[in-house]
Write a protein that holds these residues in place. Structure first.
Motif, mmCIF file in Angstrom:
data_model
loop_
_atom_site.group_PDB
_atom_site.id
_atom_site.type_symbol
_atom_site.label_atom_id
_atom_site.label_comp_id
_atom_site.label_asym_id
_atom_site.label_seq_id
_atom_site.Cartn_x
_atom_site.Cartn_y
_atom_site.Cartn_z
ATOM 1 N N GLY A 87 0.796 -1.217 0.000
ATOM 2 C CA GLY A 87 0.000 0.000 0.000
ATOM 3 C C GLY A 87 0.829 1.268 0.000
ATOM 4 O O GLY A 87 0.302 2.362 0.267
ATOM 5 N N LEU A 88 2.107 1.151 -0.315
ATOM 6 C CA LEU A 88 2.992 2.317 -0.338
ATOM 7 C C LEU A 88 2.370 3.453 -1.135
ATOM 8 O O LEU A 88 1.930 3.264 -2.267
ATOM 9 C CB LEU A 88 4.331 1.927 -0.966
ATOM 10 N N ASP A 89 2.340 4.664 -0.535
ATOM 11 C CA ASP A 89 1.718 5.795 -1.233
ATOM 12 C C ASP A 89 2.556 7.063 -1.240
ATOM 13 O O ASP A 89 2.173 8.057 -1.848
ATOM 14 C CB ASP A 89 0.339 6.101 -0.647
ATOM 15 N N THR A 90 3.733 7.041 -0.586
ATOM 16 C CA THR A 90 4.542 8.257 -0.515
ATOM 17 C C THR A 90 6.015 7.903 -0.668
ATOM 18 O O THR A 90 6.516 7.012 0.013
ATOM 19 C CB THR A 90 4.326 8.988 0.822
ATOM 20 N N ILE A 91 6.692 8.623 -1.559
ATOM 21 C CA ILE A 91 8.120 8.439 -1.805
ATOM 22 C C ILE A 91 8.828 9.750 -1.497
ATOM 23 O O ILE A 91 8.399 10.811 -1.960
ATOM 24 C CB ILE A 91 8.392 8.071 -3.276
ATOM 25 N N VAL A 92 9.912 9.677 -0.730
ATOM 26 C CA VAL A 92 10.732 10.853 -0.458
ATOM 27 C C VAL A 92 12.158 10.545 -0.910
ATOM 28 O O VAL A 92 12.750 9.557 -0.473
ATOM 29 C CB VAL A 92 10.727 11.230 1.028
ATOM 30 N N THR A 93 12.713 11.371 -1.786
ATOM 31 C CA THR A 93 14.057 11.143 -2.327
ATOM 32 C C THR A 93 15.051 12.033 -1.591
ATOM 33 O O THR A 93 15.322 13.153 -2.006
ATOM 34 C CB THR A 93 14.097 11.431 -3.836
ATOM 35 N N MET A 94 15.606 11.512 -0.508
ATOM 36 C CA MET A 94 16.419 12.319 0.408
ATOM 37 C C MET A 94 17.920 12.179 0.165
ATOM 38 O O MET A 94 18.705 13.016 0.627
ATOM 39 C CB MET A 94 16.085 11.894 1.850
ATOM 40 N N SER A 95 18.378 11.161 -0.544
ATOM 41 C CA SER A 95 19.818 10.893 -0.665
ATOM 42 C C SER A 95 20.552 12.083 -1.286
ATOM 43 O O SER A 95 20.080 12.679 -2.256
ATOM 44 C CB SER A 95 20.050 9.656 -1.522
ATOM 45 N N GLY A 96 21.728 12.400 -0.722
ATOM 46 C CA GLY A 96 22.499 13.505 -1.276
ATOM 47 C C GLY A 96 23.884 13.592 -0.664
ATOM 48 O O GLY A 96 24.115 13.126 0.447
ATOM 49 N N VAL A 97 24.812 14.179 -1.416
ATOM 50 C CA VAL A 97 26.165 14.433 -0.924
ATOM 51 C C VAL A 97 26.515 15.885 -1.202
ATOM 52 O O VAL A 97 26.040 16.484 -2.166
ATOM 53 C CB VAL A 97 27.206 13.505 -1.592
ATOM 54 N N MET A 98 27.351 16.450 -0.334
ATOM 55 C CA MET A 98 27.851 17.819 -0.487
ATOM 56 C C MET A 98 29.368 17.759 -0.460
ATOM 57 O O MET A 98 29.947 17.371 0.560
ATOM 58 C CB MET A 98 27.349 18.728 0.640
ATOM 59 N N ILE A 99 30.012 18.128 -1.562
ATOM 60 C CA ILE A 99 31.465 18.022 -1.672
ATOM 61 C C ILE A 99 32.043 19.348 -2.170
ATOM 62 O O ILE A 99 31.680 19.812 -3.256
ATOM 63 C CB ILE A 99 31.866 16.898 -2.647
ATOM 64 N N PRO A 100 32.930 19.976 -1.403
ATOM 65 C CA PRO A 100 33.591 21.190 -1.911
ATOM 66 C C PRO A 100 34.430 20.858 -3.147
ATOM 67 O O PRO A 100 34.979 19.754 -3.264
ATOM 68 C CB PRO A 100 34.478 21.621 -0.739
ATOM 69 N N GLU A 101 34.537 21.826 -4.069
ATOM 70 C CA GLU A 101 35.317 21.622 -5.291
ATOM 71 C C GLU A 101 36.089 22.886 -5.626
ATOM 72 O O GLU A 101 35.558 23.992 -5.508
ATOM 73 C CB GLU A 101 34.399 21.291 -6.471
#
Length: 253
Positions: free
Chosen positions: A76-90
């Motif tokens: 019955g899944l009804d909500t997806i949250v795409t939270m994955s992330g990286v922060m890298i100085p360049e």
């Protein structure tokens, strides 16, 4: 949206903002499945009562396995949250930065797309549901020391806008969470005194999510200066201020 009776999968929620939101959804009465790469953290969250699944959003096979596992245990899944992330100085003066740029785009933008693609047929088939992407205030007001992070989050914003238009009429709503700097650890709070307190941020987010209809953009007060900098005529000055951090790059002192 009603947050009290949802079945929510959050990719990238073993720590930080994702974990806090997972706990808020669960406290409101929703069932929550946490996805992440770190087995030890997933084990701890399973002990808290969360559903858990291993997922590496840069690996299509891993995403597909996670989708299959989530839908088997929570049809019955009804909500997806795409939270994955990286922060890298360049340092863009050094071509070696490209590896960091690739990792950032692969995780933040392509990872978002992989997760959405994996679950979109299920949500469309249900005729109802919600996709919540996570961009950043930096996508609207760049932090020059993290150029590809800014580009990736601007990409998430644009992709979210297109996704909303393409899913119109399917019953699937699309919202974009736009965080400013949020202090997820005491060390981050020390390094950036302007960062929002995680608890206060999450409270404001959950309040905004419960609006009817769900806002297209979830904008806490602390991110408004980023979101509307161009409109308000403050963009150039704010980017110049934020460019001062470039002096901290190796070789620039």
């Amino acid at each position: 949206m009603d947050v009290t009776n949802r079945t929510v999968f959050i990719a990238g929620a073993t720590s930080g903002i994702g974990l806090e939101l997972a706990r808020r959804f669960a406290a409101a009465g929703s069932s929550v499945i946490v996805g992440g790469r770190r087995a030890g953290l997933l084990d701890r969250l399973a002990a808290e009562g969360f559903g858990t699944v291993a997922i590496d959003v840069t690996d299509q096979d891993s995403v597909d396995r996670a989708r299959d596992a989530v839908l088997r245990s929570h049809p019955g899944l009804d909500t997806i949250v795409t939270m994955s992330g990286v922060m890298i100085p360049e340092d863009l003066r050094d071509p070696k930065h490209f590896d960091a740029a690739w990792q950032t785009i692969d995780t933040n933008l392509l990872g978002t797309i992989r997760v959405i693609d994996a679950f979109t047929p299920h949500l469309i088939g249900r005729g109802t549901g919600t996709v919540i992407t996570v961009s950043s205030g930096i996508g609207f007001l760049p932090f020059p020391i993290m150029p590809t992070y800014a580009a990736s989050k601007a990409g998430v914003h644009a992709y979210t806008e297109a996704l909303r238009a393409q899913l119109d009429g399917t019953g699937v709503e699309v919202a974009e969470l736009v965080p400013p700097a949020v202090a997820t650890t005491p060390e981050q709070a020390r390094l950036n005194p302007r960062a929002l307190d995680l608890t206060e941020f999450a409270t404001e987010v959950m309040d905004l999510l419960q609006a009817d209809p769900t806002p297209h953009e979830i904008l806490v007060k602390g991110v408004l200066m980023h979101r509307w900098a161009e409109r308000d005529g403050t963009y150039a000055d704010l980017v110049a201020q934020r460019s001062q951090a470039l002096a901290t790059l190796p070789g620039r002192q």
